[in-house]
Design an enzyme around this catalytic site. Sequence first.
Site, PDB file in Angstrom:
ATOM      1  N   GLU A 174      -1.418  34.774 -15.454  1.00 44.66           N
ATOM      2  CA  GLU A 174      -2.138  36.388 -16.457  1.00 44.66           C
ATOM      3  C   GLU A 174      -0.800  37.244 -17.453  1.00 44.66           C
ATOM      4  OE1 GLU A 174      -3.977  38.773 -12.394  1.00 44.66           O
ATOM      5  OE2 GLU A 174      -2.115  37.475 -11.872  1.00 44.66           O
ATOM      6  N   ASP A 407      -6.469  31.228  -2.787  1.00 42.81           N
ATOM      7  CA  ASP A 407      -5.721  32.788  -3.935  1.00 42.81           C
ATOM      8  C   ASP A 407      -4.256  32.145  -3.752  1.00 42.81           C
ATOM      9  OD1 ASP A 407      -5.417  34.017  -5.509  1.00 42.81           O
ATOM     10  OD2 ASP A 407      -6.062  36.312  -3.949  1.00 42.81           O
ATOM     11  N   GLU A 456      -9.651  32.151 -11.553  1.00 44.64           N
ATOM     12  CA  GLU A 456      -9.179  33.473 -11.898  1.00 44.64           C
ATOM     13  C   GLU A 456      -8.076  32.945 -13.429  1.00 44.64           C
ATOM     14  OE1 GLU A 456      -6.676  37.245 -10.690  1.00 44.64           O
ATOM     15  OE2 GLU A 456      -6.163  34.852 -10.247  1.00 44.64           O
ATOM     16  N   GLU A 462      -7.839  43.509 -11.726  1.00 44.75           N
ATOM     17  CA  GLU A 462      -6.333  43.884 -10.484  1.00 44.75           C
ATOM     18  C   GLU A 462      -5.450  44.763 -10.583  1.00 44.75           C
ATOM     19  OE1 GLU A 462      -6.672  39.698  -8.583  1.00 44.75           O
ATOM     20  OE2 GLU A 462      -4.763  39.851  -9.561  1.00 44.75           O
TER      21      GLU A 462
END
Length: 655
Positions: A174, A407, A456, A462
């Site tokens: 990310e 996750d 993802e 988030e």
Amino acid sequence: MKPRILLLLCLMLPLSFVSAQSAKSYQLSSPDNTINITVNTGANVTWSVKHGETEVILPSEISITLDDAKVLGKNVSVKKAIPSSADETFNTPFYKKAQVRNNYNQLTINFKGDYGLVFRAYNDGAAYRFVTRKKGDITILNEEANFNFKDDDKAFLPFVNDYRNKDKFNTSFESHYDHTSISAIKKDTLAFLPVLVDVGASVKAVILEADLQDYPGMYLTPGDGNNLHGVFAPVPTEEFVSRINYAVKSRANYIAKTNGTRSFPWRVVVISNEDKQLADNDMMQRLAEPSHLADVSWIKPGKVAWDWWNDWNISHVDFKAGINVPTYKYYIDFAAANKLEYIIVDEGWSDDYDLNKSKLDVQQIVDYGKQKNIGVILWSTWYAITRDPDALFANFAKMGIKGFKIDFIDRDDQKAVSSLYSLAQKAADNHLLVDYHGMYKPSGMQRTYPNVINCEGVKGLENMKWGVNDQPGYDVSIPFIRMMAGPMDYTPGGMRNAPKDAFRPVNSNPMTQGTRCHQLAMYTIFEAPLQMLSDNPTIYTKEQESTDFIAAVPTTFDATVSLDGSVGNFVSIARKKGTTWYAGVMTNWNPRDLTMDLSFLGEGTYKATVFEDGANADHDGTDYTRKVITVTASDKLPVKMASGGGWAARFEKVN
């Protein structure tokens, strides 16, 4: 259409021989002759790529080093060069279009030593992969994958910036993009794929990899000159549990041990001369291994009422909201009332390390969901599900669970990649969907295992909970970069929308950067066969007009048209399901006025339901207007967006 093999050298090669007998040069062109690949063999193997007269990739060395000191791609001796081509169409039931055309010219070069290279030229890109035909297993010390550029070009790079447990290959994947020249990249940094490079003359090149199986993912780092080259995580030798991460303590001196007879991941450069072309590209689907699942009839895409982002913040109820049965029944009631397909029971329902230790009556929730025709998806850490995946998947499938959100993978070394493919197969054996969160880019996995219904590998909503500087700018970059690698579990739908100067990070009742219409447009623009409604049922009920629009947008489509766009500035996309079209437009922090040409609608008259930023959206991001008008393909609609704004519409055919 079946692929057809054409063995006419005049179609694709010529093969031209240079002075040394062992050194040869080969040319390969795309079907429309726009893209040209040159392969030189001899002491080294290099490839280069041109788009028209623009040099995209200069001659770049490629090789694989084995542990026996043999280097595949050095001092080569060509046994045979085989040209071929294909033009086929295959169905894509869980995608942004119903079918994908796979049209390319190919050159396979077989070398002495039981290996070869396969090159493909598409009208929109170039790719190569190594192929080996060796007995038993082989150990790969390293792979040399180079991308040399002519100039000090500017690139959009997502850097690894959160080394976890002091291991630079343990990351969440990310990151916002750094827009910088190649020479300005620090030598000790790693960028994860995809990466976009502006090579000038309006030409953009996006570096990807496809069909990543039983092999580590590729990172890019700068070398000498205008070079980006591949870096690969070594194989883990010792692991440990760090909070809910399955982290690496030590790594081997090799990147993979694998079957000696196999095809390796594709190294890919997608090329465009208009940014909008990148927002509708099918390269991952074309290059991925076809589906391993003979029966996909049980796979059901759809939308999800999600609990974690909104911190279970429902109100005006007679029970304490939280991780309990009444709360999830409330989410199920909301999902049923709005014709959603699923709810997710996220973190906290079980022990983080042992899914058999439940803190919640999951069976009661599943049974209530069945009454309302709402499926239940459970969250799990990667560590927990890998303790006994066969038994866990079988037991929860028997209970009636529809899938798992897995996750905190946060790695793409060979062990992690192989694990995710194995888990996908085991889940499919039990008719379970998989949403891989905390994951690297999907790289074609969604075609090989269609039950992997989202991934993802994106800096999604988030991150609003703890704050970022420029999410709207990122939102209008990822459709041209990250989304090319496959669907994104971005998790849109926040209802507390704020302009730049009013935004602040809030964990429990999070805000979003930009306007309400910016959020609504995401449901059309962002590819996600399993798409979240991230805010809570209470606020969605208060904002029913927005909720009705979101709930009506499909998550898979029959056709896609990329209308307009500029990387980092704005994006405009239309998608079709049945006879209904959906369109979304988003801008960065700059207000923007556009005109939407409706010629994509085709014949007929349409009822258009349009959401656009309100007159005061620059001060109150929740401000919008809704209007219903009649339009045809000959019309052009004005699109006016506030700072961080958006525009969204549904076009229903009336005759």
